[in-house]
Design an enzyme around this catalytic site. Structure first.
Site, short mmCIF file in Angstrom:
data_model
loop_
_atom_site.label_atom_id
_atom_site.label_comp_id
_atom_site.label_asym_id
_atom_site.label_seq_id
_atom_site.Cartn_x
_atom_site.Cartn_y
_atom_site.Cartn_z
N GLU A 147 78.36 15.01 -8.40
CA GLU A 147 79.32 16.12 -8.42
C GLU A 147 79.96 16.26 -9.80
O GLU A 147 80.56 15.31 -10.32
CB GLU A 147 80.41 15.92 -7.37
CG GLU A 147 81.42 17.07 -7.38
CD GLU A 147 82.34 17.11 -6.18
OE1 GLU A 147 82.39 16.12 -5.43
OE2 GLU A 147 83.01 18.13 -5.99
N GLU A 241 85.58 22.84 1.21
CA GLU A 241 86.31 21.62 0.85
C GLU A 241 87.72 22.03 0.39
O GLU A 241 87.96 22.23 -0.79
CB GLU A 241 85.59 20.84 -0.25
CG GLU A 241 86.24 19.48 -0.46
CD GLU A 241 85.78 18.78 -1.71
OE1 GLU A 241 85.56 17.57 -1.66
OE2 GLU A 241 85.65 19.44 -2.75
C1 LER Z 1 87.42 16.10 -5.97
O1 LER Z 1 88.18 16.98 -6.71
C2 LER Z 1 86.30 16.74 -5.25
O2 LER Z 1 85.96 17.88 -5.45
C3 LER Z 1 85.59 15.90 -4.31
O3 LER Z 1 84.48 16.57 -3.80
C4 LER Z 1 85.21 14.59 -4.93
O4 LER Z 1 84.44 13.86 -4.07
MN MN Z 2 84.20 18.78 -4.37
#
Ligand code: LER
Ligand code: MN
Length: 280
Positions: A147, A241
């Site tokens: 990521e 998310e």
């Molecule tokens: C943290 O900012 C984020 O985007 C998460 O997906 C990290 O695992």
């Molecule tokens: Mn993330």
């Protein structure tokens, strides 16, 4: 195939020890295809049982995780690197136990740790560490997504180009990239172009608006990103998310100091409606 829609259960969790199955039930009721589970939470302790409870709701599972300062595959200290490799291997096994085929996140260094002067050597050590984990990921068919996150959370992988470069240095069918609209909004001059350039290396996509609330509620141009995802034939997971609550376990790590959305249940429903409208 179309992308599938998931929601990260950290939207609801107040503590890492929380039972996540009731939150997965809410996700299933809304219509999500899957839920994303952080291995930093309690589910990693009994993955088979939690995975079965979620699968019984008709949901798939994807996983995210992170490394700690004492388990860091990019550390200059070989003992800490070895512990980091073992931690990631445990993560791959826990994800597999949960029934997940994706484990993504900040899997190359501890989240919130910075050592810019040693960036080049740490990046190469991270590649070496991921190369050591890749055979297990291949054997268990768990795809690892590197990521790219913003500069205030890591110094190692801020852009899609850096994530692709790291994935290519590892050179495994099971190591690719996770792009996150929130982080791209900070780091990429053109997020849609970053998605196109990532191409087949894009394994997984995180979606929140610029304030980490409901996608579509802020200023990010998701239609341009949706066109880019379609152009590369992305058929992986799009995960909502969102981090919206202050004073819960994850809020200090994510700098959430005020309520971003008043009600997580409403945020989950609104994000799903936005996904259907924008990405389906
Ligand atoms: C943290 O900012 C984020 O985007 C998460 O997906 C990290 O695992
Ligand atoms: Mn993330």
């Amino acid at each position: 195939m179309m992308p599938r829609f998931a929601i990260h259960l950290a939207l609801w969790t107040r503590d890492w020890a929380d039972d996540i199955v009731p939150f997965a039930r809410k996700a299933a009721e809304i219509g999500y295809d899957g839920v994303e589970v952080s291995l930093l939470g309690a589910a990693a302790g009994n993955p088979i049982e939690v995975g079965k409870a979620i699968t019984d709701l008709g949901l798939a599972v994807t996983c995210t995780t992170g490394l700690s300062r004492s388990d860091d595959i990019a550390s200059l200290d070989p003992a800490i690197r070895a512990r980091g490799i073992e931690a990631l291997k445990r993560g791959v096994k826990a994800a597999h136990g949960l029934g997940a085929r994706h484990l993504s996140g900040v899997i190359y260094a501890p989240w919130g740790a910075f050592d810019g002067r040693n960036k080049r050597v740490r990046r190469d050590l991270a590649a070496e560490g991921l190369r050591a984990v890749a055979p297990l990921a291949e054997a268990l068919d768990v795809r690892l997504g590197i990521e790219a996150i913003n500069r205030f959370e890591t110094d190692l992988v801020n852009t899609a180009a850096e994530a692709v470069s790291l994935a290519e240095s590892v050179g495994s069918t099971h190591v690719g990239v996770l792009l996150d609209s929130f982080h791209m909004n900070i780091e990429e001059a053109d997020p849609a172009a970053a998605i196109r350039a990532t191409g087949r290396r894009l394994f997984h996509f995180h979606c929140a608006d610029n304030d980490r609330g409901v996608p579509g509620g802020g200023k990010i141009d998701f239609s341009a990103q949706a066109r880019a995802l379609a152009a590369i034939g992305f058929d992986g997971w799009i995960t909502a998310e969102m981090f919206v609550l202050p004073d819960v376990a994850v809020s200090p790590d994510l700098s959430i100091w005020r309520p971003i959305e008043a009600d997580p249940d409403v945020a989950a429903r609104d994000a799903f409606a936005f996904f259907r409208k924008t990405f389906a």
